[in-house]
Design a protein around this motif. Structure first.
Motif, PDB file in Angstrom:
ATOM      1  N   PRO A  28       0.815  -1.221   0.000  1.00 38.62           N
ATOM      2  CA  PRO A  28       0.000   0.000   0.000  1.00 38.62           C
ATOM      3  C   PRO A  28       0.845   1.265   0.000  1.00 38.62           C
ATOM      4  CG  PRO A  28       0.111  -0.907   2.206  1.00 38.62           C
ATOM      5  CD  PRO A  28       0.827  -1.885   1.314  1.00 38.62           C
ATOM      6  N   LYS A  29       0.309   2.305  -0.646  1.00 36.86           N
ATOM      7  CA  LYS A  29       0.901   3.636  -0.597  1.00 36.86           C
ATOM      8  C   LYS A  29       0.184   4.494   0.445  1.00 36.86           C
ATOM      9  CE  LYS A  29       4.003   6.468  -2.302  1.00 36.86           C
ATOM     10  NZ  LYS A  29       3.963   6.908  -3.720  1.00 36.86           N
ATOM     11  N   ILE A  30      -1.109   4.204   0.609  1.00 34.56           N
ATOM     12  CA  ILE A  30      -1.913   4.872   1.636  1.00 34.56           C
ATOM     13  C   ILE A  30      -2.557   3.788   2.484  1.00 34.56           C
ATOM     14  CG2 ILE A  30      -3.935   6.328   2.088  1.00 34.56           C
ATOM     15  CD1 ILE A  30      -3.388   7.795  -0.494  1.00 34.56           C
ATOM     16  N   GLY A  31      -2.477   3.950   3.809  1.00 38.12           N
ATOM     17  CA  GLY A  31      -3.096   3.002   4.728  1.00 38.12           C
ATOM     18  C   GLY A  31      -4.081   3.715   5.633  1.00 38.12           C
ATOM     19  N   VAL A  32      -5.319   3.235   5.678  1.00 35.85           N
ATOM     20  CA  VAL A  32      -6.384   3.840   6.476  1.00 35.85           C
ATOM     21  C   VAL A  32      -6.727   2.898   7.622  1.00 35.85           C
ATOM     22  CG1 VAL A  32      -8.735   4.761   6.453  1.00 35.85           C
ATOM     23  CG2 VAL A  32      -7.302   4.934   4.392  1.00 35.85           C
ATOM     24  N   VAL A  33      -6.611   3.378   8.859  1.00 34.87           N
ATOM     25  CA  VAL A  33      -6.986   2.572  10.029  1.00 34.87           C
ATOM     26  C   VAL A  33      -8.172   3.248  10.708  1.00 34.87           C
ATOM     27  CG1 VAL A  33      -6.232   1.461  12.142  1.00 34.87           C
ATOM     28  CG2 VAL A  33      -4.578   1.899  10.314  1.00 34.87           C
ATOM     29  N   LYS A  91      -7.722  -6.116  23.265  1.00 34.04           N
ATOM     30  CA  LYS A  91      -7.722  -5.015  22.302  1.00 34.04           C
ATOM     31  C   LYS A  91      -6.315  -4.570  21.942  1.00 34.04           C
ATOM     32  CE  LYS A  91     -10.911  -1.852  22.370  1.00 34.04           C
ATOM     33  NZ  LYS A  91     -11.853  -0.790  22.750  1.00 34.04           N
ATOM     34  N   GLU A  92      -5.385  -4.702  22.868  1.00 36.29           N
ATOM     35  CA  GLU A  92      -3.998  -4.323  22.550  1.00 36.29           C
ATOM     36  C   GLU A  92      -3.434  -5.224  21.462  1.00 36.29           C
ATOM     37  OE1 GLU A  92      -5.252  -4.729  25.549  1.00 36.29           O
ATOM     38  OE2 GLU A  92      -5.261  -2.633  26.222  1.00 36.29           O
ATOM     39  N   ALA A  93      -3.780  -6.515  21.520  1.00 36.09           N
ATOM     40  CA  ALA A  93      -3.326  -7.438  20.473  1.00 36.09           C
ATOM     41  C   ALA A  93      -3.996  -7.119  19.140  1.00 36.09           C
ATOM     42  CB  ALA A  93      -3.613  -8.881  20.881  1.00 36.09           C
ATOM     43  N   ILE A  94      -5.267  -6.702  19.196  1.00 38.84           N
ATOM     44  CA  ILE A  94      -5.951  -6.295  17.969  1.00 38.84           C
ATOM     45  C   ILE A  94      -5.262  -5.077  17.376  1.00 38.84           C
ATOM     46  CG2 ILE A  94      -8.119  -5.412  17.021  1.00 38.84           C
ATOM     47  CD1 ILE A  94      -9.583  -7.044  19.152  1.00 38.84           C
ATOM     48  N   ALA A  95      -4.917  -4.115  18.222  1.00 41.21           N
ATOM     49  CA  ALA A  95      -4.235  -2.917  17.752  1.00 41.21           C
ATOM     50  C   ALA A  95      -2.886  -3.250  17.123  1.00 41.21           C
ATOM     51  CB  ALA A  95      -4.052  -1.929  18.908  1.00 41.21           C
ATOM     52  N   LYS A  96      -2.191  -4.187  17.721  1.00 40.30           N
ATOM     53  CA  LYS A  96      -0.897  -4.587  17.174  1.00 40.30           C
ATOM     54  C   LYS A  96      -1.062  -5.168  15.771  1.00 40.30           C
ATOM     55  CE  LYS A  96       3.205  -7.385  18.205  1.00 40.30           C
ATOM     56  NZ  LYS A  96       4.115  -6.267  17.900  1.00 40.30           N
ATOM     57  N   ALA A  97      -2.108  -5.989  15.602  1.00 39.01           N
ATOM     58  CA  ALA A  97      -2.354  -6.604  14.288  1.00 39.01           C
ATOM     59  C   ALA A  97      -2.797  -5.562  13.265  1.00 39.01           C
ATOM     60  CB  ALA A  97      -3.399  -7.706  14.416  1.00 39.01           C
ATOM     61  N   VAL A 157      -3.466   7.250   7.234  1.00 33.06           N
ATOM     62  CA  VAL A 157      -4.685   7.996   7.567  1.00 33.06           C
ATOM     63  C   VAL A 157      -5.246   7.384   8.842  1.00 33.06           C
ATOM     64  CG1 VAL A 157      -6.990   8.637   6.783  1.00 33.06           C
ATOM     65  CG2 VAL A 157      -5.100   8.497   5.133  1.00 33.06           C
ATOM     66  N   LEU A 158      -5.150   8.127   9.946  1.00 31.06           N
ATOM     67  CA  LEU A 158      -5.437   7.576  11.273  1.00 31.06           C
ATOM     68  C   LEU A 158      -6.575   8.324  11.956  1.00 31.06           C
ATOM     69  CD1 LEU A 158      -1.812   7.041  12.632  1.00 31.06           C
ATOM     70  CD2 LEU A 158      -3.263   5.426  11.379  1.00 31.06           C
ATOM     71  N   ASN A 159      -7.361   7.582  12.735  1.00 30.33           N
ATOM     72  CA  ASN A 159      -8.496   8.109  13.476  1.00 30.33           C
ATOM     73  C   ASN A 159      -8.006   8.810  14.739  1.00 30.33           C
ATOM     74  OD1 ASN A 159     -10.863   8.579  14.871  1.00 30.33           O
ATOM     75  ND2 ASN A 159     -11.667   6.513  14.645  1.00 30.33           N
ATOM     76  N   ALA A 160      -8.147  10.133  14.756  1.00 30.33           N
ATOM     77  CA  ALA A 160      -7.678  10.917  15.899  1.00 30.33           C
ATOM     78  C   ALA A 160      -8.519  10.686  17.142  1.00 30.33           C
ATOM     79  CB  ALA A 160      -7.697  12.404  15.544  1.00 30.33           C
ATOM     80  N   ASP A 161      -9.712  10.102  16.985  1.00 30.57           N
ATOM     81  CA  ASP A 161     -10.623   9.918  18.114  1.00 30.57           C
ATOM     82  C   ASP A 161     -10.458   8.570  18.804  1.00 30.57           C
ATOM     83  OD1 ASP A 161     -11.738  12.407  17.447  1.00 30.57           O
ATOM     84  OD2 ASP A 161     -13.172  11.481  16.071  1.00 30.57           O
ATOM     85  N   ASP A 162      -9.624   7.703  18.256  1.00 30.27           N
ATOM     86  CA  ASP A 162      -9.407   6.375  18.833  1.00 30.27           C
ATOM     87  C   ASP A 162      -7.973   6.300  19.351  1.00 30.27           C
ATOM     88  OD1 ASP A 162      -8.721   3.593  19.164  1.00 30.27           O
ATOM     89  OD2 ASP A 162     -10.435   3.056  17.907  1.00 30.27           O
ATOM     90  N   PRO A 163      -7.779   6.262  20.667  1.00 32.58           N
ATOM     91  CA  PRO A 163      -6.422   6.295  21.220  1.00 32.58           C
ATOM     92  C   PRO A 163      -5.527   5.159  20.726  1.00 32.58           C
ATOM     93  CG  PRO A 163      -8.036   6.701  22.940  1.00 32.58           C
ATOM     94  CD  PRO A 163      -8.808   6.283  21.728  1.00 32.58           C
ATOM     95  N   LEU A 164      -6.090   3.972  20.545  1.00 34.18           N
ATOM     96  CA  LEU A 164      -5.270   2.848  20.090  1.00 34.18           C
ATOM     97  C   LEU A 164      -4.846   3.022  18.635  1.00 34.18           C
ATOM     98  CD1 LEU A 164      -7.070  -0.154  21.824  1.00 34.18           C
ATOM     99  CD2 LEU A 164      -4.833   0.807  22.378  1.00 34.18           C
ATOM    100  N   ALA A 195      -4.527   6.126  17.250  1.00 35.38           N
ATOM    101  CA  ALA A 195      -3.611   7.274  17.289  1.00 35.38           C
ATOM    102  C   ALA A 195      -2.197   6.852  17.679  1.00 35.38           C
ATOM    103  CB  ALA A 195      -4.138   8.322  18.269  1.00 35.38           C
ATOM    104  N   ALA A 196      -2.094   5.853  18.542  1.00 35.28           N
ATOM    105  CA  ALA A 196      -0.775   5.380  18.980  1.00 35.28           C
ATOM    106  C   ALA A 196       0.006   4.723  17.849  1.00 35.28           C
ATOM    107  CB  ALA A 196      -0.946   4.398  20.136  1.00 35.28           C
ATOM    108  N   MET A 197      -0.662   4.381  16.760  1.00 40.28           N
ATOM    109  CA  MET A 197       0.036   3.752  15.629  1.00 40.28           C
ATOM    110  C   MET A 197       0.924   4.727  14.877  1.00 40.28           C
ATOM    111  SD  MET A 197      -3.013   1.338  14.091  1.00 40.28           S
ATOM    112  CE  MET A 197      -3.971   0.288  15.175  1.00 40.28           C
ATOM    113  N   ALA A 198       0.791   6.008  15.148  1.00 35.83           N
ATOM    114  CA  ALA A 198       1.621   7.004  14.469  1.00 35.83           C
ATOM    115  C   ALA A 198       3.103   6.734  14.680  1.00 35.83           C
ATOM    116  CB  ALA A 198       1.266   8.404  14.970  1.00 35.83           C
ATOM    117  N   GLY A 199       3.449   6.147  15.825  1.00 40.46           N
ATOM    118  CA  GLY A 199       4.847   5.856  16.110  1.00 40.46           C
ATOM    119  C   GLY A 199       5.361   4.591  15.458  1.00 40.46           C
ATOM    120  N   ARG A 200       4.517   3.908  14.682  1.00 45.36           N
ATOM    121  CA  ARG A 200       4.917   2.640  14.076  1.00 45.36           C
ATOM    122  C   ARG A 200       5.133   2.754  12.571  1.00 45.36           C
ATOM    123  NH1 ARG A 200       0.464  -1.542  16.159  1.00 45.36           N
ATOM    124  NH2 ARG A 200       1.666  -2.929  14.764  1.00 45.36           N
TER     125      ARG A 200
END
Length: 470
Positions: free
Chosen positions: A179-184, A198-204, A219-226, A228-233
Motif C-alpha cells: 500500500p501507498k496509503i493506509g487507512v486505520v 484489544k492491545e493485540a488487535i491494535a498490534k495486528a 490515515v489515522l483516526n484521531a478519536d481512537d487512542p489505540l 492514534a498510537a500507531m503514528a509511532g509505528r
C-alpha cells in the motif's frame, strides 16, 4: 487482469503444465474460484474446501471457457499443477501487482466499518482514475488476491480491504499489494477471543501502517487512542481524521435527520463543504471522514469529496439496509456481521430512525469474544432492553447471557432503572423469529435485524420484505 500466457503463470507459481495445456494460451481473466463465474479467458483456481472440492468442477470450468485450471492435483483438463493452490494464487497476485507500477494501492483496515469505508473511497477514487475494489468483504487470504488480479494496465487505484484474524495476517496481505496509503478506522471488540485483547488487535491492525513506505500516507483516526498510537509505528506521513479539533480532516456540526442520516460540515486545510449522507446511522460519519481524508491526500477538492459522499448509497448488502414496506413497516437489515461495537451503532441508528414508532429487534449471540463472551453478550442484552423495544427476539444457541442482561434491565435490577415493558423471547431459529414477529407487527413499526454472520439473520429481513428488499 493483465494478459499472461500459461507458461508465465507456471513460472510465477512454480507450477507444471499438465493435461495438454498450451504454454502459449493466454489467460485474460477473470481469475475465479467459483466455476459458475467462469468466462471465456478465465483461470479457474481449484480449492479444496471443507464441503466442496473445486477440482471436481475442473472439466466444467474448461467447457465454460476457462483457459486452464490452477490445481493442486491432476485433473481431467488443461492445468497448472502447484503444491498449494491458495499459495499459488498469492504468488500470482503479487507478481501481477508488481507489474502495475501506475496503480496506487490504498489499504483499509479496522474492527468495524471497513467495507463501508472501502465502498466510499472507491467511489471517490473513481472520479480521478480507473479503480478496482472488492465486492462486499473480499478481505482475506483468498478474496484479497482475487481482487488484486482484477487490475490491469488501465487501473490507477486499487482500494483494498484488509482483515486480520491473527498476528501477521495484514502483513501478509500487504506484501501481495504494497500500500501507498493506509487507512486505520478503529480498534474494537471484533474477534476479541481470537486475539486475546484489544492491545493485540491494535498490534495486528497496525501492521498496515508498518507496511507503508516513507513517502506514503497513514490515515489515522484521531478519536481512537489505540489507532492514534500507531503514528509511532510508521515512517509515512500522518493525516488525522475525526471529530477532534486537532484532526486534519474533520466533521463539524453533526446532525441527524428523521431517518437517522447524518449531515455535517467537512473541514479540511483547504476549505470546507456541506455533506448530507444517504447512509444510515451516525457511525457512518467516521467512515465518511476516513474516506474523505484519503481522497484529500490524493488531491480531490473538498467540494468534490463532499458531493460524492452526499450521493453515495449503500453498496454492500446487509449493512444498514433500510427498506419501507407498503404498510409502513421499516426493516433495518444490518445482519452481515456483529460485534459489541457495531451492536451499539445499530441500536443508535434504530433510535434515530424510529423516533416515536414501535421498535422490535432480532439479534443473536455474538461469537469469537473469548473469556469475555458472557459479559459482553450480557452487555448486548442490557443495551437491547434499554432501547425502548416493544419486543426483543434472540435467535439460536448460546442466548442465555443476552437474555439475562435484557431481563435484568427489564426488571430494573443490576442498578438500572426499569425499562418500558419489553417482550423478551428466545426463539430456536430464523423461521421461529419470523413467525413470532408476524403476530406482533403493525403498520408503522420498525424492526432491527442484527447478528453475527453465521446466524443467517438476513433471512429474517428478507422474509419480512416478502423474499427480498425492493
Amino acid at each position: 487482469m493483465i494478459p499472461l500466457p500459461l507458461a508465465r503463470i507456471a513460472e510465477i507459481t512454480s507450477g507444471a503444465l499438465a493435461g495438454m495445456a498450451d504454454p502459449r494460451a493466454v489467460v485474460r481473466g477473470p481469475v475465479v474460484i467459483d466455476s459458475r463465474a467462469v468466462e471465456p479467458g478465465s483461470l479457474f483456481v481449484a480449492i479444496k474446501g471443507s464441503r466442496v472440492d473445486g477440482h471436481d468442477f475442473a472439466a466444467q470450468a474448461i467447457a465454460d471457457g476457462a483457459v486452464a485450471v490452477l490445481a493442486s492435483r491432476p485433473v481431467e483438463a488443461p492445468a497448472v499443477i502447484v503444491g498449494d493452490a491458495v499459495a499459488a494464487l498469492t504468488d500470482l497476485a503479487t507478481a501481477v501487482c508488481a507489474e502495475l507500477p501506475a496503480a496506487a494501492v490504498i489499504g483499509v483496515t479496522g474492527s468495524a466499518g471497513k467495507t463501508t469505508t472501502k465502498d466510499l473511497l472507491a467511489r471517490l477514487t473513481a472520479r480521478i482514475g480507473p479503480t478496482v475494489a472488492p465486492v462486499g468483504s473480499f478481505n482475506n487470504e483468498i478474496g484479497h488476491p482475487l481482487t488484486v488480479l482484477k487490475a490491469d494496465e488501465d487501473t490507477r487505484y486499487l482500494v483494498l480491504e484488509l482483515s486480520a484474524r491473527g498476528a501477521g495476517h495484514i502483513s501478509h496481505l500487504a506484501r501481495i499489494a504494497p500500500p501507498k496509503i493506509g487507512v486505520v478506522l478503529n480498534v474494537g471488540t471484533a474477534h476479541l477471543g481470537v486475539f486475546g485483547g484489544k492491545e493485540a488487535i491494535a498490534k495486528a491492525k497496525g501492521e498496515l501502517v508498518e507496511a507503508l513506505p516513507a513517502d506514503g500516507v497513514a490515515v489515522l483516526n484521531a478519536d481512537d487512542p489505540l489507532v492514534a498510537a500507531m503514528a509511532g509505528r510508521t515512517e509515512a506521513r500522518i493525516t488525522w481524521y475525526g471529530r477532534a479539533e486537532s484532526a486534519t480532516v474533520r466533521a463539524e456540526g453533526v446532525t441527524l435527520d428523521k431517518r437517522g442520516r447524518a449531515s455535517f460540515t467537512l473541514r479540511t486545510p483547504s476549505g470546507a463543504a456541506p455533506v448530507m449522507l444517504r447512509l444510515y446511522g451516525e457511525h457512518a460519519v467516521e467512515n465518511a471522514l476516513a474516506a474523505a481524508a484519503a481522497a484529500y491526500e490524493l488531491g480531490l477538492p473538498v467540494a468534490t469529496i463532499a458531493e460524492e459522499l452526499s450521493e453515495a448509497e449503500p453498496r454492500s448488502r446487509w449493512r444498514m439496509e433500510v427498506t419501507d414496506r407498503d404498510d409502513g413497516v421499516t426493516v433495518i437489515n444490518d445482519a452481515y456481521n456483529a460485534n459489541p461495537d457495531s451492536m451499539r451503532a445499530a441500536f443508535g441508528a434504530l433510535d434515530a430512525l424510529a423516533g416515536g414508532r414501535r421498535r422490535f429487534a432480532v439479534i443473536a449471540a455474538l461469537r469469537e469474544l473469548g473469556e469475555e463472551s458472557d459479559a459482553l453478550n450480557e452487555g448486548v442484552g442490557r443495551l437491547a432492553a434499554g432501547a425502548g423495544l416493544e419486543g426483543l427476539f434472540v435467535v439460536g444457541p448460546d442466548a442465555d447471557p443476552i437474555l439475562a442482561g435484557a431481563r435484568a434491565v427489564a426488571g430494573g435490577t443490576g442498578g438500572e432503572d426499569p425499562a418500558p415493558a419489553t417482550r423478551i423471547a428466545h426463539v430456536a431459529d430464523v423461521e421461529a423469529a419470523c413467525a413470532a414477529l408476524s403476530e406482533l407487527l403493525a403498520p408503522g413499526d420498525v424492526v432491527l435485524v442484527k447478528g453475527p454472520r453465521a446466524a443467517g439473520l438476513e433471512r429474517v429481513a428478507e422474509a419480512l420484505l416478502g423474499g427480498g428488499s425492493r
